[in-house]
Design a protein around this motif. Structure first.
Motif, PDB file in Angstrom:
ATOM      1  N   MET A   1       0.864  -1.267   0.293  1.00 13.81           N
ATOM      2  CA  MET A   1      -0.060   0.207   0.406  1.00 13.81           C
ATOM      3  C   MET A   1       0.882   1.230   0.093  1.00 13.81           C
ATOM      4  N   ASN A   2       2.082   0.825   0.074  1.00 16.27           N
ATOM      5  CA  ASN A   2       3.073   2.120   0.196  1.00 16.27           C
ATOM      6  C   ASN A   2       3.270   2.849  -1.583  1.00 16.27           C
ATOM      7  N   MET A   3       2.863   1.788  -2.280  1.00 14.39           N
ATOM      8  CA  MET A   3       3.314   2.105  -3.597  1.00 14.39           C
ATOM      9  C   MET A   3       2.182   2.946  -4.409  1.00 14.39           C
ATOM     10  N   PRO A   4       0.673   3.183  -4.175  1.00 12.70           N
ATOM     11  CA  PRO A   4       0.412   4.282  -4.527  1.00 12.70           C
ATOM     12  C   PRO A   4       0.262   5.552  -3.841  1.00 12.70           C
ATOM     13  N   LEU A   5       1.381   4.946  -3.056  1.00 10.44           N
ATOM     14  CA  LEU A   5       1.032   6.813  -2.195  1.00 10.44           C
ATOM     15  C   LEU A   5       3.073   7.557  -2.920  1.00 10.44           C
ATOM     16  N   PHE A   6       3.318   6.387  -3.205  1.00 10.93           N
ATOM     17  CA  PHE A   6       5.052   6.525  -4.380  1.00 10.93           C
ATOM     18  C   PHE A   6       4.262   7.202  -5.222  1.00 10.93           C
ATOM     19  N   GLU A   7       3.758   7.051  -6.435  1.00 13.90           N
ATOM     20  CA  GLU A   7       2.984   7.645  -7.425  1.00 13.90           C
ATOM     21  C   GLU A   7       1.571   8.844  -7.809  1.00 13.90           C
ATOM     22  N   GLN A   8       1.646   8.523  -5.878  1.00 12.22           N
ATOM     23  CA  GLN A   8       0.947   9.785  -6.430  1.00 12.22           C
ATOM     24  C   GLN A   8       2.042  11.466  -5.710  1.00 12.22           C
ATOM     25  N   LEU A   9       3.517  11.025  -5.485  1.00  8.00           N
ATOM     26  CA  LEU A   9       4.666  11.175  -4.842  1.00  8.00           C
ATOM     27  C   LEU A   9       5.489  12.239  -6.234  1.00  8.00           C
ATOM     28  N   GLY A  10       5.384  11.247  -7.142  1.00  7.70           N
ATOM     29  CA  GLY A  10       5.315  11.098  -8.106  1.00  7.70           C
ATOM     30  C   GLY A  10       7.163  10.374  -8.288  1.00  7.70           C
ATOM     31  N   VAL A  11       7.514   9.650  -7.140  1.00  7.09           N
ATOM     32  CA  VAL A  11       8.906   8.997  -6.983  1.00  7.09           C
ATOM     33  C   VAL A  11       8.798   7.494  -7.168  1.00  7.09           C
ATOM     34  N   GLY A  12       7.647   7.273  -8.001  1.00  7.90           N
ATOM     35  CA  GLY A  12       7.553   5.938  -8.308  1.00  7.90           C
ATOM     36  C   GLY A  12       9.089   5.063  -8.900  1.00  7.90           C
ATOM     37  N   GLU A  13       9.154   5.720 -10.231  1.00  8.79           N
ATOM     38  CA  GLU A  13      10.436   5.539 -11.320  1.00  8.79           C
ATOM     39  C   GLU A  13      11.539   5.666  -9.873  1.00  8.79           C
ATOM     40  N   GLU A  14      11.885   6.672  -9.102  1.00  8.12           N
ATOM     41  CA  GLU A  14      13.118   6.430  -8.356  1.00  8.12           C
ATOM     42  C   GLU A  14      12.993   5.559  -6.996  1.00  8.12           C
ATOM     43  N   MET A  15      12.088   4.546  -6.979  1.00  7.92           N
ATOM     44  CA  MET A  15      12.150   3.679  -5.663  1.00  7.92           C
ATOM     45  C   MET A  15      12.181   2.410  -6.628  1.00  7.92           C
ATOM     46  N   LYS A  16      11.687   2.235  -7.817  1.00 15.83           N
ATOM     47  CA  LYS A  16      12.484   0.918  -8.265  1.00 15.83           C
ATOM     48  C   LYS A  16      13.694   0.875  -8.269  1.00 15.83           C
ATOM     49  N   ARG A  17      14.041   2.021  -8.602  1.00 12.10           N
ATOM     50  CA  ARG A  17      15.548   2.448  -9.111  1.00 12.10           C
ATOM     51  C   ARG A  17      16.505   1.789  -8.227  1.00 12.10           C
ATOM     52  N   ILE A  18      16.318   1.825  -6.708  1.00  9.72           N
ATOM     53  CA  ILE A  18      16.536   1.564  -5.332  1.00  9.72           C
ATOM     54  C   ILE A  18      16.208   0.852  -5.311  1.00  9.72           C
ATOM     55  N   GLY A  19      14.836   0.407  -5.334  1.00 10.93           N
ATOM     56  CA  GLY A  19      14.915  -1.037  -4.249  1.00 10.93           C
ATOM     57  C   GLY A  19      14.608  -2.453  -5.362  1.00 10.93           C
ATOM     58  N   ILE A  20      13.872  -3.437  -4.105  1.00  8.37           N
ATOM     59  CA  ILE A  20      14.242  -4.816  -4.703  1.00  8.37           C
ATOM     60  C   ILE A  20      12.505  -5.180  -4.045  1.00  8.37           C
ATOM     61  N   VAL A  21      11.909  -5.624  -5.260  1.00 14.37           N
ATOM     62  CA  VAL A  21      10.591  -6.473  -5.123  1.00 14.37           C
ATOM     63  C   VAL A  21      10.426  -7.466  -4.001  1.00 14.37           C
ATOM     64  N   LYS A  22       9.157  -7.037  -3.844  1.00 11.37           N
ATOM     65  CA  LYS A  22       9.064  -7.964  -2.415  1.00 11.37           C
ATOM     66  C   LYS A  22       7.608  -8.708  -2.830  1.00 11.37           C
ATOM     67  N   ARG A  23       7.583  -9.198  -2.772  1.00 10.78           N
ATOM     68  CA  ARG A  23       5.810 -10.184  -3.546  1.00 10.78           C
ATOM     69  C   ARG A  23       4.973 -10.829  -1.907  1.00 10.78           C
ATOM     70  N   GLY A  24       5.996 -10.611  -0.830  1.00 12.43           N
ATOM     71  CA  GLY A  24       5.694 -11.418  -0.732  1.00 12.43           C
ATOM     72  C   GLY A  24       6.331 -11.779   0.952  1.00 12.43           C
ATOM     73  N   ALA A  25       5.700 -12.759   2.426  1.00 10.79           N
ATOM     74  CA  ALA A  25       6.958 -12.583   3.550  1.00 10.79           C
ATOM     75  C   ALA A  25       6.848 -14.266   3.525  1.00 10.79           C
ATOM     76  N   GLU A  26       7.876 -14.819   4.167  1.00 11.34           N
ATOM     77  CA  GLU A  26       8.146 -16.502   4.568  1.00 11.34           C
ATOM     78  C   GLU A  26       7.961 -16.000   6.341  1.00 11.34           C
ATOM     79  N   PHE A  27       7.007 -16.513   6.811  1.00 13.40           N
ATOM     80  CA  PHE A  27       7.500 -16.613   7.913  1.00 13.40           C
ATOM     81  C   PHE A  27       8.039 -18.314   8.361  1.00 13.40           C
ATOM     82  N   VAL A  28       9.384 -18.611   9.332  1.00 16.90           N
ATOM     83  CA  VAL A  28       9.885 -19.840   9.660  1.00 16.90           C
ATOM     84  C   VAL A  28       9.624 -20.299  10.848  1.00 16.90           C
ATOM     85  N   SER A  29       8.802 -21.321  10.733  1.00 18.89           N
ATOM     86  CA  SER A  29       8.599 -21.610  12.571  1.00 18.89           C
ATOM     87  C   SER A  29       9.551 -22.810  13.288  1.00 18.89           C
TER      88      SER A  29
END
Ligand SMILES: Cc1cc2nc3c(=O)[nH]c(=O)nc-3n(C[C@H](O)[C@H](O)[C@H](O)COP(=O)(O)OP(=O)(O)OC[C@H]3O[C@@H](n4cnc5c(N)ncnc54)[C@H](O)[C@@H]3O)c2cc1C
Length: 437
Positions: free
Chosen positions: A53-81
């Motif tokens: 839900m951060n992603m639409p906020l980046f788009e509204q701020l106009g920083v979507g492309e820069e975030m793509k440049r500095i980030g690694i894509v996270k598609r989910g979460a692993e829980f190890v128990s």
């Protein structure tokens, strides 16, 4: 009273995600915004795992492309128990509304700098290495703020409206004596960056992994530069047992979790290690006449759901509307700030229900449940992606999740009671041990 040396319409204390977001939004609307940051970007900050839900906020701020440049894509979460002897992978695509099903892991020095420079590009005046040290509210005339720069020079600035985005420094909350320890939760952390950690493979490489262990849980956050952020979030009493330096203590703590040791067996610690004391707190109110509090300046509970940056930025979006309305129609301020307060309290409330119960066997069993997809699981994943403000269509199923939680707890009264007692013992107050090293 001596005259102020300069003035602005809106003065923002702190240039982290909350401050930079509101400064950009208000400057974009033509407001005269001055943002003061005590450090200089880029600077280290913890909080590297973001939510979809951060992603639409980046788009509204106009920083979507820069975030793509500095980030690694996270598609989910692993829980190890270790107690379940297994791991589960939560896929953000399985959320009720999966319009935004990916997020980024980021280095906060880069991330915060992008947001800070964006605020300046949008027209906010920004000053680094300038600390706000005092404030005096004036009847019907905003506030007068005292600052000190790196040369030790002091200045007085008059503002019509003050936004406190000072993070854990909680400038206004401390000023008003309204900051309180969270009595239902406490948490401390120790963390550093490793090179050579064994990551998940394929398109889930950027996912966060959470490893439970006896004294809390570890995060494993892959970063775009190849390093991995590893941190232990534990009860403060455990941190108090430290006899060694923080570096050794982090390594000794990792040794308590064989599943994590395995992932780090070829890894080297490449950063300094930082420890924080109890960071669960809340403020009595989120606003008052001519001021609001955003993000961590208002409250912080626990990082387990990576919600801090999203809540901080979301509070800035709500805050921008509130400040604008207060400046345009001061008579409507009370009503507007009441609405703003609902946003400020809602997010932490949704996440805290889960956070307060995260150590119970029933919650762990539900998180580790590997059965078929269900509407209840979709509702849970919707919370995990940060979709907590709309709850489009899933509120009933989230309620069912809670019913299942209570039902599971009641079906194991002994286990639940023991977990509750252990939690009571664990959240006992220990002396404040704030940022060390
Ligand atoms: C151990 C730990 C792990 C975390 N992990 C995550 C995570 O994985 N994902 C996530 O989303 N969140 C995480 N968080 C939470 C996240 O770090 C915060 O919620 C987020 O940074 C809040 O943003 P903010 O803008 O409110 O405050 P901050 O990011 O703290 O920014 C505040 C800024 O104000 C400046 N400042 C302070 N006082 C003054 C002053 N008097 N004058 C001028 N400037 C001032 C500071 O220098 C700072 O730059 C974690 C928190 C902790 C403690």
């Amino acid at each position: 009273m001596t005259e102020p040396e300069s003035s602005c319409e809106v003065l923002v204390i702190g240039g982290g995600p909350a401050g930079s977001t509101i400064a950009a939004l208000l400057a974009q609307r033509g407001r005269d915004v001055l943002m003061l940051e005590k450090s200089r970007h880029p600077r280290f900050h913890i909080g590297e795992s973001l939510l979809p839900m951060n992603m639409p906020l980046f788009e509204q701020l106009g920083v979507g492309e820069e975030m793509k440049r500095i980030g690694i894509v996270k598609r989910g979460a692993e829980f190890v128990s270790p107690s379940h002897g297994t791991a589960v992978m939560i896929d953000f695509n399985d959320a009720w509304d999966n319009t935004h099903a990916t997020a980024y892991q980021v280095r906060r020095d880069e991330f915060d700098e992008v947001l800070f420079r964006n605020a300046a590009a949008k027209g906010a005046r920004v000053v680094e290495e300038c600390k706000v040290t005092g404030i005096e509210f004036l009847a019907d005339a905003g506030a007068r703020v005292t600052t000190v720069d790196k040369a030790g020079q002091s200045q007085r600035i008059q503002a019509r409206f003050v936004v406190d985005a000072s993070g854990r420094d909680t400038f206004l909350s401390r000023h008003f004596g309204m900051k309180h320890r969270n009595k239902k939760h406490n948490s401390a952390a120790i963390f550093g960056h490793f090179a050579g950690a064994r990551r998940l493979e394929g398109e889930v490489e950027g996912n966060i992994s959470i490893f439970w262990f006896e004294h809390g849980w570890f995060w494993f956050i892959p970063l775009a530069d190849g390093n991995t952020s590893i941190g232990a979030t534990c009860w403060p009493y455990y941190m108090k047992t430290r006899q060694t330096d923080t570096r050794q203590f982090l390594l000794d703590t990792i040794a308590l979790c064989p599943e994590l040791v395995e992932r780090l067996k070829d890894a080297t610690l490449v950063s300094k290690v930082t420890a924080t004391g109890n960071f669960s707190y809340l403020s009595e109110r989120s606003s008052g006449t001519n001021y609001i509090l955003l993000g961590d300046a208002f409250a912080f509970i626990d990082p387990v759901f990576s919600s801090g940056v999203f809540l901080a930025m979301n509070s800035a979006f709500a805050g921008a509307d509130a400040v604008e309305a207060c400046l345009n129609q001061p008579r409507q301020a009370a009503r507007v700030l009441k609405q703003f307060d609902k946003v400020m309290t809602h997010g932490p409330k949704v996440f805290s229900w889960f956070i307060y119960r995260i150590t119970t066997p029933a919650m762990r069993d539900l998180l580790m449940y590997q059965g078929a997809e269900s509407k209840i699981k979709k509702a849970l994943i919707s919370v995990l992606i940060g979709d907590v403000f709309s709850k489009k269509g899933y509120a009933f199923w989230l309620l069912m999740f809670k019913v299942m939680y209570y039902w599971l707890s009641l079906s194991d009264p002994k286990g639940s009671l023991m977990a509750w007692r252990r939690r009571r013992r664990s959240i006992r107050a220990v002396d404040e041990m704030d940022v060390v090293v």
